[in-house]
Write a protein that holds these residues in place. Sequence first.
Motif, PDB file in Angstrom:
ATOM      1  N   GLY A 140       0.787  -1.223   0.000  1.00  0.00           N
ATOM      2  CA  GLY A 140       0.000   0.000   0.000  1.00  0.00           C
ATOM      3  C   GLY A 140       0.818   1.272   0.000  1.00  0.00           C
ATOM      4  N   MET A 141       2.067   1.173  -0.434  1.00  0.00           N
ATOM      5  CA  MET A 141       2.941   2.338  -0.411  1.00  0.00           C
ATOM      6  C   MET A 141       2.711   3.231  -1.637  1.00  0.00           C
ATOM      7  N   VAL A 142       3.059   4.498  -1.492  1.00  0.00           N
ATOM      8  CA  VAL A 142       2.987   5.468  -2.584  1.00  0.00           C
ATOM      9  C   VAL A 142       4.354   5.495  -3.256  1.00  0.00           C
ATOM     10  N   ILE A 143       4.424   5.080  -4.521  1.00  0.00           N
ATOM     11  CA  ILE A 143       5.715   4.880  -5.181  1.00  0.00           C
ATOM     12  C   ILE A 143       6.287   6.183  -5.731  1.00  0.00           C
ATOM     13  N   ALA A 144       7.559   6.395  -5.450  1.00  0.00           N
ATOM     14  CA  ALA A 144       8.305   7.526  -5.997  1.00  0.00           C
ATOM     15  C   ALA A 144       9.447   6.985  -6.846  1.00  0.00           C
ATOM     16  N   GLY A 145       9.580   7.478  -8.065  1.00  0.00           N
ATOM     17  CA  GLY A 145      10.678   7.064  -8.937  1.00  0.00           C
ATOM     18  C   GLY A 145      11.735   8.151  -9.030  1.00  0.00           C
ATOM     19  N   LEU A 146      12.249   8.346 -10.225  1.00  0.00           N
ATOM     20  CA  LEU A 146      13.247   9.388 -10.489  1.00  0.00           C
ATOM     21  C   LEU A 146      12.807  10.123 -11.758  1.00  0.00           C
ATOM     22  N   PRO A 147      11.964  11.144 -11.634  1.00  0.00           N
ATOM     23  CA  PRO A 147      11.412  11.818 -12.803  1.00  0.00           C
ATOM     24  C   PRO A 147      12.489  12.393 -13.725  1.00  0.00           C
ATOM     25  N   TYR A 148      12.085  12.656 -14.963  1.00  0.00           N
ATOM     26  CA  TYR A 148      13.013  13.251 -15.923  1.00  0.00           C
ATOM     27  C   TYR A 148      13.407  14.663 -15.547  1.00  0.00           C
ATOM     28  N   ALA A 149      12.815  15.206 -14.476  1.00  0.00           N
ATOM     29  CA  ALA A 149      13.297  16.479 -13.938  1.00  0.00           C
ATOM     30  C   ALA A 149      14.762  16.351 -13.517  1.00  0.00           C
ATOM     31  N   PHE A 150      15.202  15.113 -13.213  1.00  0.00           N
ATOM     32  CA  PHE A 150      16.628  14.870 -13.040  1.00  0.00           C
ATOM     33  C   PHE A 150      17.221  14.691 -14.432  1.00  0.00           C
ATOM     34  N   ALA A 151      17.789  15.747 -14.963  1.00  0.00           N
ATOM     35  CA  ALA A 151      18.250  15.759 -16.356  1.00  0.00           C
ATOM     36  C   ALA A 151      19.410  14.804 -16.605  1.00  0.00           C
ATOM     37  N   GLU A 183      25.635   9.417 -11.468  1.00  0.00           N
ATOM     38  CA  GLU A 183      24.789   8.417 -10.822  1.00  0.00           C
ATOM     39  C   GLU A 183      24.517   8.792  -9.365  1.00  0.00           C
ATOM     40  N   LEU A 184      25.526   9.322  -8.693  1.00  0.00           N
ATOM     41  CA  LEU A 184      25.333   9.770  -7.313  1.00  0.00           C
ATOM     42  C   LEU A 184      24.399  10.973  -7.256  1.00  0.00           C
ATOM     43  N   ASP A 185      24.494  11.853  -8.259  1.00  0.00           N
ATOM     44  CA  ASP A 185      23.560  12.985  -8.328  1.00  0.00           C
ATOM     45  C   ASP A 185      22.124  12.484  -8.453  1.00  0.00           C
ATOM     46  N   GLY A 186      21.935  11.419  -9.251  1.00  0.00           N
ATOM     47  CA  GLY A 186      20.601  10.841  -9.389  1.00  0.00           C
ATOM     48  C   GLY A 186      20.096  10.298  -8.066  1.00  0.00           C
ATOM     49  N   ALA A 187      20.981   9.658  -7.310  1.00  0.00           N
ATOM     50  CA  ALA A 187      20.591   9.129  -5.999  1.00  0.00           C
ATOM     51  C   ALA A 187      20.244  10.268  -5.041  1.00  0.00           C
ATOM     52  N   ARG A 188      21.042  11.338  -5.064  1.00  0.00           N
ATOM     53  CA  ARG A 188      20.730  12.488  -4.205  1.00  0.00           C
ATOM     54  C   ARG A 188      19.377  13.091  -4.581  1.00  0.00           C
ATOM     55  N   TRP A 189      19.128  13.204  -5.889  1.00  0.00           N
ATOM     56  CA  TRP A 189      17.860  13.766  -6.368  1.00  0.00           C
ATOM     57  C   TRP A 189      16.701  12.910  -5.865  1.00  0.00           C
ATOM     58  N   GLN A 190      16.858  11.591  -5.966  1.00  0.00           N
ATOM     59  CA  GLN A 190      15.801  10.680  -5.532  1.00  0.00           C
ATOM     60  C   GLN A 190      15.567  10.785  -4.031  1.00  0.00           C
ATOM     61  N   GLY A 191      16.642  10.850  -3.256  1.00  0.00           N
ATOM     62  CA  GLY A 191      16.490  10.989  -1.807  1.00  0.00           C
ATOM     63  C   GLY A 191      15.758  12.262  -1.437  1.00  0.00           C
ATOM     64  N   ARG A 192      16.120  13.346  -2.099  1.00  0.00           N
ATOM     65  CA  ARG A 192      15.455  14.625  -1.842  1.00  0.00           C
ATOM     66  C   ARG A 192      13.978  14.568  -2.241  1.00  0.00           C
ATOM     67  N   TYR A 193      13.709  13.961  -3.379  1.00  0.00           N
ATOM     68  CA  TYR A 193      12.336  13.849  -3.895  1.00  0.00           C
ATOM     69  C   TYR A 193      11.459  13.025  -2.964  1.00  0.00           C
ATOM     70  N   VAL A 194      11.972  11.898  -2.510  1.00  0.00           N
ATOM     71  CA  VAL A 194      11.221  11.046  -1.581  1.00  0.00           C
ATOM     72  C   VAL A 194      10.915  11.818  -0.298  1.00  0.00           C
ATOM     73  N   ALA A 195      11.921  12.518   0.225  1.00  0.00           N
ATOM     74  CA  ALA A 195      11.721  13.286   1.456  1.00  0.00           C
ATOM     75  C   ALA A 195      10.689  14.390   1.261  1.00  0.00           C
ATOM     76  N   GLN A 196      10.743  15.067   0.125  1.00  0.00           N
ATOM     77  CA  GLN A 196       9.777  16.125  -0.150  1.00  0.00           C
ATOM     78  C   GLN A 196       8.357  15.583  -0.243  1.00  0.00           C
ATOM     79  N   LEU A 197       8.201  14.438  -0.900  1.00  0.00           N
ATOM     80  CA  LEU A 197       6.877  13.834  -1.019  1.00  0.00           C
ATOM     81  C   LEU A 197       6.329  13.425   0.342  1.00  0.00           C
ATOM     82  N   ALA A 198       7.173  12.784   1.150  1.00  0.00           N
ATOM     83  CA  ALA A 198       6.739  12.344   2.475  1.00  0.00           C
ATOM     84  C   ALA A 198       6.325  13.541   3.319  1.00  0.00           C
ATOM     85  N   LYS A 199       7.100  14.614   3.203  1.00  0.00           N
ATOM     86  CA  LYS A 199       6.792  15.819   3.982  1.00  0.00           C
ATOM     87  C   LYS A 199       5.477  16.436   3.534  1.00  0.00           C
TER      88      LYS A 199
END
Length: 204
Positions: A140-151, A183-199
């Motif tokens: 029942g989780m809300v899925i977050a991916g890595l949108p193309y906003a991460f260029a 690749e690390l930038d993508g991981a940072r972007w995803q971590g930030r995105y997940v945190a923003q969504l949860a907040k």
Amino acid sequence: MKVLIVYYSHYGHIHTMADAIAEGVREVEGMEPVIRRVPQTLNEDVLEKMGALDYYNKTKDIPIVTHDEMKEASAIVFGTPTRYGNMASQMASFIDTTGGLWAEGALVGKVGSVFTSTGTQHGGQESTILSFHKTLLHHGMVIAGLPYAFAGQSRIDEITGASPYGASTVAGPDGSRMPSENELDGARWQGRYVAQLAKKLGVK
């Protein structure tokens, strides 16, 4: 609010990506990353033969995730290397222990996300993440991916992981290639995105 980063790493690639996910989470005010590992199912003799014992010894003091920590987190980001286009057996074994959480609906409404690594460019990065998403949906989780906003995932000037489904890295056939800065930038972007969504969702 806590973002739990639950990973399995055999040679260190996923661990390195997990640290980058945590960096991204810290960029969001009020969000705290918590890094945990799943249990290792291979004995030390096998790990030594696979050349993975040194890495295991360096990181075995990282706490193993508990079900209570999963209940308390606002979001959970899972990291696993690919095994034939699926999650590693160590991660699958841990997921099999979460039936009680499923029965309680303990993860319903929490943000869930996945990142991975493969030995080659076409070694199953997308299929691993997508197949993992089924587990998150059952919980029942809300899925977050890595949108193309991460260029960075659109780059063609270098070998790189990342897809709309989640951050990833290419380790190379012998495992010698560690995650690139992109690749690390993508991981940072995803971590930030997940945190923003949860907040924004106010998940407790």
